[in-house]
Design an enzyme around this catalytic site. Structure first.
Site, PDB file in Angstrom:
ATOM      1  N   GLY A 708       0.820  -1.190   0.000  1.00  0.00           N
ATOM      2  CA  GLY A 708       0.000   0.000   0.000  1.00  0.00           C
ATOM      3  C   GLY A 708       0.856   1.242   0.000  1.00  0.00           C
ATOM      4  O   GLY A 708       2.056   1.213   0.305  1.00  0.00           O
ATOM      5  N   GLY A 710       0.833   5.497   1.088  1.00  0.00           N
ATOM      6  CA  GLY A 710       0.172   6.530   1.860  1.00  0.00           C
ATOM      7  C   GLY A 710       0.784   7.889   1.625  1.00  0.00           C
ATOM      8  O   GLY A 710       1.604   8.091   0.715  1.00  0.00           O
ATOM      9  N   GLY A 713       4.723   7.703   2.595  1.00  0.00           N
ATOM     10  CA  GLY A 713       5.598   6.628   2.161  1.00  0.00           C
ATOM     11  C   GLY A 713       4.831   5.424   1.655  1.00  0.00           C
ATOM     12  O   GLY A 713       3.618   5.486   1.430  1.00  0.00           O
ATOM     13  N   VAL A 715       4.411   0.934   1.837  1.00  0.00           N
ATOM     14  CA  VAL A 715       4.558  -0.251   2.679  1.00  0.00           C
ATOM     15  C   VAL A 715       4.832  -1.445   1.776  1.00  0.00           C
ATOM     16  O   VAL A 715       4.114  -1.673   0.793  1.00  0.00           O
ATOM     17  CB  VAL A 715       3.304  -0.497   3.535  1.00  0.00           C
ATOM     18  CG1 VAL A 715       3.501  -1.725   4.428  1.00  0.00           C
ATOM     19  CG2 VAL A 715       2.981   0.714   4.381  1.00  0.00           C
ATOM     20  N   LYS A 730       7.463  -0.227   6.364  1.00  0.00           N
ATOM     21  CA  LYS A 730       6.960   1.091   5.989  1.00  0.00           C
ATOM     22  C   LYS A 730       8.146   2.017   5.786  1.00  0.00           C
ATOM     23  O   LYS A 730       8.848   2.381   6.734  1.00  0.00           O
ATOM     24  CB  LYS A 730       6.036   1.632   7.077  1.00  0.00           C
ATOM     25  CG  LYS A 730       5.442   2.986   6.747  1.00  0.00           C
ATOM     26  CD  LYS A 730       4.473   3.436   7.837  1.00  0.00           C
ATOM     27  CE  LYS A 730       3.852   4.780   7.494  1.00  0.00           C
ATOM     28  NZ  LYS A 730       2.894   5.227   8.539  1.00  0.00           N
ATOM     29  N   ASP A 836      -6.432   9.299  12.488  1.00  0.00           N
ATOM     30  CA  ASP A 836      -6.612   8.858  11.103  1.00  0.00           C
ATOM     31  C   ASP A 836      -7.231   7.459  11.044  1.00  0.00           C
ATOM     32  O   ASP A 836      -6.717   6.553  10.375  1.00  0.00           O
ATOM     33  CB  ASP A 836      -5.276   8.875  10.373  1.00  0.00           C
ATOM     34  CG  ASP A 836      -5.443   8.926   8.844  1.00  0.00           C
ATOM     35  OD1 ASP A 836      -6.558   9.229   8.387  1.00  0.00           O
ATOM     36  OD2 ASP A 836      -4.463   8.672   8.136  1.00  0.00           O
TER      37      ASP A 836
END
Length: 1014
Positions: A708, A710, A713, A715, A730, A836
């Site tokens: 994924g 974000g 950064g 992952v 990450k 979040d």
């Protein structure tokens, strides 16, 4: 000539024997009555005349034949008689009518009653007879009317009714008969009246029952009958009452119902599974008085000419999807009801009705006593002329979109027993004229926008029993007149703005069962007089400013199931008063200023029965609390005191020196950390990894390994060669503004937390890559099943695989996330605000246990960290993701745990609706957000807004329809979960549900779901 002579001689010789037989028969009746009396309890002396001083035919309730003086009728009804029905009743061989109804007889009905072969009328109703149906009663072949209702009879009905060829009335309702309705009942051709309601009968309605062309009254309500109603049953031209309510009958109602039952006066079909359109011919049944087909699945359109039913008194159409949106704007169907001048009961609740509340509501007949319009989508204001409906007893228009104020004329409804305007958008004050409703028992105004003070006149109503005023903006003090409500059982004043002390007169409510004053601004000490409310089962006082100690008078509240005093300023020790609280289910004393030792006995021995979190001065208690040990009491012996004076300085001096050295080292270490903008984790606790280790683990950070991406950064999935462990790496993008501070925040947060539902960090790496650039990464435990977002909204990578989260999995995930948030907010070393919460940050392990991840925006709620200032921690600004960010953050509000609760509420709504909060279909909807979209559909369109895949189950990579749950079970469960989401995502922070309460509600929803699995 010899034969007449012989016959004459025989007659003469036989005459004395005939007289003797007649005398003995009369004597038998008298003895039978006296034996009957001997087994009867007669507290009022109703049978005092039954003695030998007068002829038995003159006894009270006894009727004899005029020629033979034999008992033909016995009527001892409504005489407060008790005892057992004597078997000697079978000796009254000429008895035609036996009436013993409305007494207190108990025991079984004697089988000797079957000896009364001349019996025509038997009425045993409203007693306490037990046992089964009298087996020998079938011998009474002349029986015509049989009433056994309102007893405690059980077993099966007789299978053979053919012997009762003359029976015209059979009444066996309100007992415990089981089995099915015997088809042989169709052989009783003379049957006019059949009442088998309130039993446990199952199976279908036998087709033979429809053969009764002369049947006038049929009541099969409140059983377990299912299947289709025989169509021919609707063709009985003589039927005037049809009772089919509260069964599980299916099928449609015939369109010509109003023509095929021309004499119909009452049709009761509520609480079944009927579907199809409402028969338009129903308005042609001109004799109709009562029509109730509520709680089915019957559709519209709604007839517009109800005024053709001049005798109509009851019209119940609620809880059916009747709305025909093409005709509802002018409410013609409602206007036609104005001419039904005998109307007393009108139910159009939960029909999906839309449009403005018609002004013609005030023109309904003044005979109207009950009006239900709740659970629709009606807007507009309450007409000022509402006071014209002077005989109104129940008025319910809750769960709509009404605005405006409550008119003063409401006080003119002096007969009103229940008023429910809850869950609307009504504003203004509660009118003082409400005190004129002298019969009011239930007042529901919760979930509105009412303001002002609580009118004291409300509590001058002596009949008031239930008051629901939750979730408004009512303020001021709670008036002392509240103590006048001596009959009050339930009082909800929570989620308002009440201030000042809670009045001591509250103790006058001796019958109070539930009191909720939580989440207000009440101050002062808890009234000791609450201990006088000994009937209390639920007492909720959390979220106020109460101080002082827990009153010792609470010891009298032995009936308590729930006591919540959390989030106040209550101090001193926990009193030793809870030992006798055997009914308590949960005691919440968390987040106060309590000190001293926590008891170990009674409810304090069960960690799931109480909470004392957030009381920093507590000690002791059971091991599960992990509280420090309480200090041992020091003896006052002079020698020991002298020894301590010598020993303590010797011990404390070196400890003080060591503490100072540790503090200096700690500050130097943190200073170095700030310079490097990295929080180093302890070397002996975490695995050491280098840039090269992580590069090899992720196949040189291959795009094929990306899990994924974000804001700060990406992952990657990787395998650490040194330990052969699958991890998630990450990697921070240092070129993005704020990434470095996000890294610091996440390190700081993760170094202070450990919980089953939070992502587990393995180590960190702060180094340089092969080009000399700064490299920062966090290494987490790999989550096999990815994020919740990938399951709710599978992207192109998942299109080949069928993926679905079942209903139970979704509930478990929701509970897991709530537990994780509860730990962050209330149970860690310091309160941590995640900032979040969204589906992509909720990760699922191999067992689908949910873990909250990505703490890059996390904040500590206290500015007390020694070298990392609050200013630095929040310098990245208010973060979060559009759609999940609480509205107050966008207006410059400070981050708070209530903000996390809002994001959690939106997450919950998304998990069960399958819709993102930013979907165009949601944004265009009234209100423009997921909260309003769900709220507008609750609770009656819950299946329309639920993710359709919830109905599916995953079985070996195939999705099939889940047969485990019935539709009612799904509706109840989903409505409960959606309600939690709505309450968590309220616009105003102070109105949001506490996360601990959300956990309880979700646990309750899951328990109901599990109980429903066969």
């Amino acid at each position: 000539m010899i034969f007449p002579f012989i016959i004459s001689c025989l007659l003469v010789s036989a005459t004395p024997k005939i007289f003797v037989f007649a005398f003995r028969s009369n004597d038998t009746d008298q003895q039978a009555l006296l034996s009957f009396k001997a087994s009867v309890d007669d507290p009022s002396g109703a049978l005092d005349s039954w003695n030998t001083s007068m002829h038995f035919c003159q006894w009270r309730g006894v009727t004899c034949s005029s020629r033979r003086e034999r008992v033909i009728k016995l009527n001892i009804s409504d005489q407060q008689l008790g005892g057992r029905l004597s078997p000697h009743i079978g000796n009254l061989s000429f008895l035609r009518g036996l009436y013993v109804y409305q007494n207190n007889f108990h025991g079984s009905i004697p089988n000797e009653i079957g000896l009364l072969f001349r019996l025509q009328y038997l009425n045993l109703r409203q007693n306490y007879f037990t046992g089964g149906f009298p087996a020998n009663l079938s011998h009474c072949t002349d029986i015509r009317k049989l009433s056994m209702s309102n007893n405690e009879l059980e077993g099966k009905l007789p299978t053979e009714f053919s012997s009762w060829s003359k029976l015209d009335r059979f009444d066996a309702r309100v007992n415990h008969f089981t089995g099915s309705i015997p088809p042989s009942i169709g052989n009783v051709s003379s049957l006019l009246f059949l009442d088998l309601a309130y039993n446990n009968l199952v199976g279908g309605i036998p087709l033979e029952l429809a053969h009764h062309t002369s049947l006038q009254f049929l009541n099969l309500g409140v059983n377990g009958l299912g299947g289709l109603v025989p169509p021919s049953l609707y063709n009985s031209s003589s039927l005037y009452v049809v009772g089919l309510n509260q069964n599980v009958l299916e099928g449609t109602l015939p369109s010509d119902l109003g023509f095929t039952l021309p004499k119909l006066q009452g049709f009761y079909g509520e609480g079944n599974l009927f579907s199809g359109p409402l028969p338009p011919s129903i308005v042609n049944a001109s004799n109709l008085v009562n029509l109730d087909i509520s709680a089915n699945s019957i559709t519209g359109p709604i007839p517009i000419n109800w005024d053709s039913l001049p005798n109509l008194e009851v019209l119940g159409l609620g809880q059916n999807p009747l709305a025909d949106y093409s005709q509802l704007q002018d409410w013609i169907f409602f206007n036609s009801l104005v001419n039904c001048t005998l109307l007393t009961y009108l139910d159009f609740s939960q029909n999906g009705l839309r449009g403005k509340l018609p002004s013609s509501i005030v023109n309904l007949s003044t005979t109207i006593e009950t009006l239900y319009l709740f659970g629709n989508q009606i807007y507009g204001t309450i007409p000022r002329e509402i006071g014209k409906l002077v005989n109104m007893k129940d008025l319910g228009i809750a769960r709509n979109f009404l605005t405006g104020t409550i008119p003063d004329s409401i006080g003119e409804l002096s007969q009103l027993g229940e008023l429910d305007f809850g869950a609307n958008n009504i504003s203004g004050v509660i009118p003082t004229s409400i005190g004129n409703m002298t019969q009011l028992g239930v007042l529901s105004l919760e979930y509105n926008m009412l303001r002002g003070s609580l009118p004291p006149q409300l509590f001058n109503i002596s009949t008031i029993q239930e008051v629901y005023l939750s979730n408004n903006s009512l303020g001021g003090i709670i008036p002392a007149e509240i103590g006048f409500s001596s009959q009050c059982l339930i009082l909800y004043l929570d989620q308002n703005l009440f201030t000042g002390p809670l009045t001591f007169s509250i103790g006058n409510l001796k019958q109070l069962v539930t009191l909720d004053v939580s989440n207000n601004r009440l101050t002062g000490e808890i009234p000791t007089t609450l201990g006088d409310c000994v009937m209390l089962e639920g007492l909720y006082m959390e979220g106020n400013l109460f101080q002082g100690r827990i009153p010792s008078s609470f010891q009298a509240l032995k009936s308590l199931h729930f006591l919540d005093l959390s989030n106040n300023n209550i101090s001193e020790d926990i009193p030793n008063i809870f030992d006798g609280f055997h009914l308590i289910e949960f005691l919440n004393l968390s987040h106060n200023k309590l000190g001293g030792e926590v008891p170990r006995q009674g409810l304090f021995s069960n960690i799931s029965a109480f909470s004392v979190d957030g009381n920093l001065r507590l000690c002791g208690g059971i091991q599960a609390l992990q509280l420090p040990s309480c200090p041992v009491e020091v003896s006052k012996n002079k020698k020991k005191t002298f020894s301590l004076k010598i020993i303590l300085p010797l011990v404390l001096l070196p400890l003080g020196i060591l503490a100072c050295l540790a503090l200096i080292c700690y500050r130097r270490q943190n200073s170095k950390q700030l310079q490097n903008h990295v929080l180093e984790l302890q070397e002996n606790q975490y695995l050491k990894v280098s840039y090269q280790d992580l590069m090899l683990a992720t196949n040189e950070f291959s795009t094929n390994n990306i899990l994924g991406e974000g804001r700060y950064g990406s992952v990657y999935k990787g395998v650490l060669k040194s330990v052969e462990h699958i991890v998630a790496v990450k990697v921070l993008n240092n070129e993005v503004h704020g990434a470095n501070k996000s890294f610091i925040a996440e390190c700081e947060a993760l170094s202070n937390i450990r919980h089953r539902n939070l992502v587990k960090i393995i180590t960190i790496c702060s180094s340089t890559d092969f080009k000399g650039n700064d490299f920062k990464a966090l290494v987490f435990e790999f989550m096999t099943n990815g994020s919740v977002d990938n399951w709710l909204h599978p992207g192109p990578n998942y299109q080949g695989n069928k993926r679905n989260l079942t209903l139970l999995q979704r509930i478990n995930i929701s509970i897991d996330v709530a537990l994780g948030l509860d730990y962050l907010h209330h149970h860690g070393h310091e309160k941590i605000i995640h900032c979040d919460i969204k589906p992509s940050n909720i990760l699922l392990d191999e067992d689908f246990v949910a873990h909250i991840g990505d703490f890059g925006l996390a904040r500590f709620s206290y500015a007390t960290r020694n070298d990392i200032s609050q200013a630095q921690m929040t310098s990245t600004g208010v973060g979060g993701t559009i759609g999940y960010v609480p509205p107050e953050y966008g207006m410059g509000g400070e981050t708070s745990i209530e903000g996390d609760v809002y994001s959690y509420g939106i997450l919950l709504l998304e998990i069960f609706s399958g819709k993102r909060p930013t979907e165009s279909s949601i944004v265009k909807f009234d209100g423009g957000n997921l909260h309003e979209y769900i709220r507008n559909a609750l609770p009656y369109k819950v299946m329309d807004i639920a993710d359709p895949r919830i109905l599916l189950d995953q079985d070996e990579h195939e999705l099939n329809v889940n047969q485990s749950y019935s539709r009612p079970t799904l509706e109840v469960c989903l409505a409960s979960v959606f309600e939690v989401g709505i309450l968590c995502s309220q616009e105003m922070p102070q109105r949001r549900m506490d996360i601990s309460i959300a956990i309880k509600q979700l646990h309750a929803a899951r328990d109901k779901l599990l109980q429903a699995v066969p």
